[in-house]
Enzyme design. Structure first.
Site, short mmCIF file in Angstrom:
data_model
loop_
_atom_site.label_atom_id
_atom_site.label_comp_id
_atom_site.label_asym_id
_atom_site.label_seq_id
_atom_site.Cartn_x
_atom_site.Cartn_y
_atom_site.Cartn_z
N ARG A 54 0.85 -1.21 0.00
CA ARG A 54 0.00 0.00 0.00
C ARG A 54 0.87 1.25 0.00
O ARG A 54 0.61 2.21 -0.69
CB ARG A 54 -0.97 0.00 1.18
CG ARG A 54 -1.74 1.31 1.28
CD ARG A 54 -2.97 1.35 2.19
NE ARG A 54 -2.98 0.43 3.28
CZ ARG A 54 -2.28 0.58 4.42
NH1 ARG A 54 -1.49 1.62 4.59
NH2 ARG A 54 -2.37 -0.33 5.37
N TYR A 107 -17.18 16.76 -15.29
CA TYR A 107 -17.55 15.35 -15.32
C TYR A 107 -18.59 15.10 -14.22
O TYR A 107 -18.43 15.55 -13.08
CB TYR A 107 -16.29 14.52 -15.07
CG TYR A 107 -16.54 13.05 -14.90
CD1 TYR A 107 -16.91 12.26 -15.98
CD2 TYR A 107 -16.40 12.43 -13.66
CE1 TYR A 107 -17.14 10.91 -15.83
CE2 TYR A 107 -16.63 11.08 -13.50
CZ TYR A 107 -17.02 10.32 -14.59
OH TYR A 107 -17.24 8.98 -14.44
N ASP A 180 -8.24 18.79 -14.47
CA ASP A 180 -8.54 17.42 -14.88
C ASP A 180 -8.22 17.34 -16.38
O ASP A 180 -8.94 17.91 -17.21
CB ASP A 180 -10.02 17.14 -14.60
CG ASP A 180 -10.43 15.72 -15.00
OD1 ASP A 180 -9.75 15.10 -15.82
OD2 ASP A 180 -11.46 15.25 -14.48
N LYS A 205 -9.20 6.27 -19.06
CA LYS A 205 -9.51 6.79 -20.39
C LYS A 205 -8.27 6.71 -21.28
O LYS A 205 -7.77 5.63 -21.52
CB LYS A 205 -10.08 8.21 -20.27
CG LYS A 205 -11.11 8.37 -19.12
CD LYS A 205 -12.36 7.55 -19.30
CE LYS A 205 -13.20 7.45 -18.03
NZ LYS A 205 -13.54 8.68 -17.35
C1 LIG Z 1 -14.00 9.19 -16.10
C2 LIG Z 1 -13.62 10.53 -15.65
C3 LIG Z 1 -13.35 10.81 -14.30
C4 LIG Z 1 -13.49 9.76 -13.23
O1 LIG Z 1 -12.55 8.76 -13.34
P1 LIG Z 1 -12.81 7.22 -12.89
O2 LIG Z 1 -11.56 6.55 -13.30
O3 LIG Z 1 -14.03 6.74 -13.60
O4 LIG Z 1 -13.01 7.26 -11.41
C5 LIG Z 1 -12.97 12.09 -13.97
N1 LIG Z 1 -12.88 13.06 -14.90
C6 LIG Z 1 -13.14 12.85 -16.19
C7 LIG Z 1 -13.03 13.97 -17.17
C8 LIG Z 1 -13.52 11.59 -16.61
O5 LIG Z 1 -13.80 11.39 -17.90
#
Ligand SMILES: *Cc1c(COP(=O)(O)O)cnc(C)c1O
Length: 391
Positions: A54, A107, A180, A205
């Site tokens: 961890r 998001y 982000d 993604k």
């Molecule tokens: C999918 C996504 C998230 C969240 O991420 P997870 O891996 O699903 O927890 C945050 N921001 C954006 C822009 C996303 O597309």
């Protein structure tokens, strides 16, 4: 290896330099270290610095080095999901009574986290503003503003904000800027170089890129904040597993190739859709007529593979179109090699109230498309055929 090489090279080599020393095996790919604990010879000398997986794991460490270099950052951290990374940022940098300014078109899951947990349980105050206009950010700043949370382009409306100017404003007021960067990936946009303090990604993604791992990342160069985040990554325990760390590391090696193709395909599809008689509007920052095209060219080195569009029809027509695609999967998520399409109002953004959705422009005619790296003619034919399903 130093950080002097270019992103295509770094994405492949950083963190995975073969161990050619006596006793090393020379692997060109980092092994998946599944061990949960690490033995030591001397009681106060953890072997290789490792104690318990961890707090530190060789496979995750290798990925974290790679993540850092992608954003020209000093440090990288890998988490169990994008939302786990976001939670650790909020839990580390905010306390009750603090104020956060966020883009109003974030998001959906990020908004849910902010509203249902950090606002309700921890009494953190959020102002959602249309950050396309930097003045709206300026006007929302209060004495207790600690964080500005941005996405650019946003999901699903592809709105941009001027990361550089907003970061300058924030710096003067000692406010931390988090971007982000999931939609552009580190390949097309580097928010830290534009003045932001912290970058986060859902590695689920583009960074992993193959729709087979859920993960999140934080990249930054501020050592003081990094130490706090690293401490809390272990204290909270929202770490990425060794197997997922391996997958993301592998995915990143082809990031450059994939992003170029996503971009190329998305431009062709945006051009096809914008003149299609059944399409009302296309939101893609790479179209010259896109209202923020100039800003896109300024702060991004490409336009990415995400776009959204409005069909000339409502919910029923949207269903007839979406349920008749043959290659493009009707699914949430984005950024994989395969094309994915979805209906934000009913799917990714259904946790927002209808009123919230309407306020920012998520209508029942809006469709979001994550353009994959398949043959673009095949994708265009698929879209064209499914659009024939309604009048
Ligand atoms: C999918 C996504 C998230 C969240 O991420 P997870 O891996 O699903 O927890 C945050 N921001 C954006 C822009 C996303 O597309």
């Amino acid at each position: 290896m130093t950080g002097k090489n270019n992103i295509e090279t770094n994405a492949i080599h950083v963190g995975e330099e073969p161990n050619l020393k006596e006793g090393g095996s020379g692997d060109v790919v980092i092994p998946i270290h599944l061990s949960s604990t690490f033995a030591r010879k001397e009681i106060n000398k953890p072997t290789g610095g490792y104690e318990y997986s961890r707090s530190g794991n060789p496979t995750r460490d290798a990925l974290e080095k790679k993540l850092a270099i992608l954003e020209d950052a000093k440090f990288g951290l890998a988490f169990a999901s994008g939302l786990a990374a976001e939670s650790v940022i909020a839990l580390t940098l905010l306390k009750s009574g603090d104020h956060v300014i966020a883009f109003d078109d974030l998001y959906g899951g990020t908004k849910r986290l902010f509203n249902h947990i950090f606002n309700k349980n921890f009494k953190i105050d959020f102002s959602y503003v249309d950050a396309r206009n930097t003045e709206n950010i300026k006007h929302a700043i209060k004495d207790n503003t600690k964080l500005i949370w941005l996405e650019s382009p946003t999901n699903p409306l592809m709105k941009l904000c001027d990361i550089k100017t907003i970061s300058e404003i924030a710096k003067n007021k000692n406010i931390i800027v988090v971007v982000d960067n999931t939609f552009m990936s580190s390949y097309f946009q580097k928010p830290l170089n534009l003045g932001a303090d912290i970058v986060i990604h859902s590695t689920t993604k583009y960074l992993n890129g193959h729709s087979d791992s859920i993960g999140g990342a934080i990249m930054l160069s501020n050592e003081e904040i990094y130490k706090k985040l690293k401490f809390n990554q272990n204290a909270i325990g929202a770490i990425l597993s060794p197997f997922d760390s391996f997958l993301v590391s592998r995915g990143i090696k082809t990031l450059a190739l994939r992003m170029e193709r996503h971009n190329e395909n998305a431009i062709k599809i945006a051009e096809f859709l914008k003149v299609h008689p059944k399409i009302r509007k296309v939101n893609y920052p790479g179209l010259k007529e896109y209202p923020q095209y100039e800003l896109a060219k300024q702060q991004m080195s490409g336009f990415g593979g995400m776009l959204s569009f409005e069909i000339k029809g409502n919910l029923n027509e949207a269903k007839l179109f979406l349920e008749n695609l043959k290659i493009i999967s009707l699914a949430e998520s984005l950024g994989g090699v395969e094309s994915l399409i979805e209906h934000p109002a009913l799917m990714t953004h259904s946790s927002l109230s209808q009123e919230e959705r309407e306020k920012i422009g998520i209508t029942n005619s809006l469709i979001r498309l994550s353009v994959g790296i398949e043959n673009v003619e095949d994708l265009i034919n698929d879209l064209d055929n499914a659009l024939k399903n309604f009048d």
